[in-house]
Structure formats: structure tokens, C-alpha cells
Design an enzyme around this catalytic site. Structure first.
Site, short mmCIF file in Angstrom:
data_model
loop_
_atom_site.label_atom_id
_atom_site.label_comp_id
_atom_site.label_asym_id
_atom_site.label_seq_id
_atom_site.Cartn_x
_atom_site.Cartn_y
_atom_site.Cartn_z
CB VAL A 182 -0.93 0.01 1.23
CG1 VAL A 182 -1.84 1.23 1.19
CG2 VAL A 182 -1.76 -1.26 1.27
CG ASP A 183 3.60 4.01 -2.81
OD1 ASP A 183 3.83 4.79 -1.87
OD2 ASP A 183 4.17 4.08 -3.91
CB SER A 184 0.59 7.10 1.14
OG SER A 184 1.97 7.33 1.41
#
Length: 312
Positions: A182-184
Site C-alpha cells: 500500500v503506497d500512499s
């Protein structure tokens, strides 16, 4: 005196395999049990060789270091130097941690009056062995620095592991199960439909994945330019999305709309019915820790509680 070599060897095989397993836990890496026992078997060979004329060579520190290198290579493989070196150093940290705990426990519960007397006499007559003091003064800072660096590395691995999710993508009667990060920083949307975009690497699934998805990942420019063809049912799924990358102002990528995207994180499943997937044959993680980059917006979908148990 009778020496039960088979028992000693079996114990060392068991303990070496456990140390490799502990290393895998620290690094949050999935390793097959067969590889752990194979690595432990290599380490246990030192015990067998110690009863042969080769003991002169195998008992040398360099030989032990070479054995540990082979153990790590068999258990974790080699992807790149930092991947291998981190596993090797963590194995030593695990070994020293367990060994120090055992020695500390042993000396804590054992009391030897004669040993205490000898230590007191040495303290009265002098300051102790200068070589031992030199070892402490040099070895302690080195060990402290070594431990601090590896603990920091393990903390960074833990932070990244907390962002790892299980992703299941269903598209055209095909199901892909992947590890996702999960890459903001991934804020890519389709400008028309405003759907978030996930990037998926199929590098490790080229032999099992369908030819259509391989074509999407291998040569997207041909489809964008109109020189490539896809089945009619896939053409309705296609989206051409403009994006920006370092060194280039504008770039076009191809994304497809799957039937569903199911994301599992900390025992909760998020069903993302409105999302796009862009396939690539490039490896997204240098250490193969994940195979897709998940848009954070995809974790705001409908939740489904699962009965899975998380083991840390």
C-alpha cells in the site's frame, strides 16, 4: 567416554534450522521448510567433520563463516547483495541473541564457590587479563554498532511488512493472488472515470498467466499506437491513462478493469469493485517482497471480516 554423535548432530541440525527460521521471522520472509532444513543440514556438517581429519580446517573461523554463507544462500537464495547480506547479518544477530540468552541463563542459575573465590583473588591481585580487557574495549563498541544497525534494518522491514496486503484480482475467468504494498505515494487515477490504478508485476508468473495479460504487460506501446490487437471483450476493459514519471513529462500507460479486486489486510477484506489494474513485466520490488503497488483509495471499499489468524 561414549559420544552419541548421531544425537549431537541431530540437535545441531534442529537448532541451526530454528536459527534460520528465526531469521526468516525477523526479516518477514516466507521460506519453505525444506530449504530451512537444507540450510540447517549444511550448518550441522561442522559437527560431523569435527570428528574427521578435516577438523583442522572446519574449526577455523573462516570455514565457519563460509558455512554460514552457504546456509543463507540455500535457505533464502540470492536476489541481490543487500538482500543476501541482510539475511546473513540477521542470522548472526539471531545466533548471538540465542547464545547470549542461554549463557546468561546458565550463569544466572549456577553458583560455583570455587570460581567466585578465584575471581575475587584475581581482582585483589590485579586488574585482570589485559587481553580480555582489550577484547571488551574493542568488541563491545563493534557489537553495539552491529546490533543497532541490524535492529534498525529489522524495524524498517517491519514497517514495510505492516503495509503489505494480500491482493486477489479476478479478470476474465482468471484469478491472480499477489502480495501488494500500500503506497500512499501512488495517487494515479483515470482522469475520465476517476478510478484508482494499481500496478501489478507478472514477472514471476509468465509461465502461468494468459497470453492476453502477457501482451498487455510486455508491449503496451503497440496497443496504444494501434498496431496490436486484443479480443473484442477485452477492448471494452482498456483504459489509456496519462501519467508522469521522473525524466519524462508525459507517458501513457494501459490499464484494464477487472471483475473485482479483493484486498486483505489485518484480517479484514476490502472489496474494490471500482479500480483499474496496469500490468508490467518489470519487478516492482528488488527483494521480491511484493508484486503489486496498491492505491490507498482501494482500501476504502466494502469491508468483509475474515476468520484468518495472523502470525507474527
Amino acid at each position: 567416554m561414549t559420544i552419541y554423535l548421531d544425537v549431537i548432530w541431530a540437535l545441531n541440525l534442529f537448532f541451526d534450522s530454528l536459527l534460520l527460521y528465526l531469521t526468516a521471522i525477523f526479516l518477514k520472509r516466507e521460506v519453505k521448510l525444506a530449504r530451512l532444513f537444507a540450510g540447517g543440514f549444511i550448518g550441522s556438517l561442522i559437527i560431523l567433520l569435527s570428528f574427521t581429519p578435516l577438523n583442522v580446517y572446519t574449526s577455523h573461523p573462516i570455514s565457519k563463516f563460509l558455512f554460514s554463507i552457504v546456509m543463507v544462500l540455500i535457505a533464502f537464495g540470492y536476489k541481490r547483495l543487500t538482500f543476501f547480506f541482510k539475511a546473513l547479518m540477521t542470522l548472526y544477530v539471531s545466533t548471538f541473541l540465542i547464545g547470549g540468552a542461554l549463557m546468561g541463563t546458565h550463569y544466572f542459575i549456577q553458583y560455583d564457590s570455587e570460581l567466585t573465590t578465584r575471581v575475587l583473588m584475581t581482582s585483589v591481585k590485579g586488574f585482570g587479563d589485559p587481553i580480555s580487557w582489550l577484547f571488551v574495549f574493542i568488541g563491545f563498541p563493534v557489537a553495539w554498532h552491529f546490533s543497532r544497525k541490524n535492529i534498525e534494518s529489522m524495524e524498517m522491514t517491519k514497517i514495510q511488512f505492516d503495509q503489505i496486503v494480500k491482493v486477489t484480482v479476478k479478470i476474465d475467468n482468471e484469478t491472480l493472488t499477489l502480495k501488494g504494498l500500500v503506497d500512499s505515494g501512488n495517487q494515479l487515477y483515470d482522469p475520465l472515470s476517476k478510478l484508482p490504478v494499481m500496478f501489478v508485476s507478472i514477472k514471476n508468473q509468465l509461465d502461468t498467466i494468459s497470453g492476453i495479460i502477457r501482451k498487455l504487460a510486455d508491449d503496451p506501446d503497440a496497443l496504444i499506437n494501434g498496431s496490436g490487437e486484443l479480443p473484442e471483450e477485452w477492448q471494452n476493459r482498456l483504459r489509456i491513462i496519462p501519467t508522469r514519471v521522473i525524466g519524462q513529462e508525459h507517458q501513457l500507460i494501459i490499464a484494464v478493469k477487472p471483475e473485482s479486486i479483493l484486498i486483505e489486510h489485518n484480517g479484514t477484506q476490502y472489496l474494490c469493485e471500482k479500480g483499474l489494474v496496469s500490468f508490467t513485466i518489470k519487478q516492482l520490488s528488488s527483494e521480491d517482497a511484493f508484486q503489486c503497488i496498491v492505491h490507498p483509495k482501494m482500501l476504502t471499499g466494502q469491508k468483509h471480516q475474515t476468520d484468518t489468524v495472523k502470525v507474527s
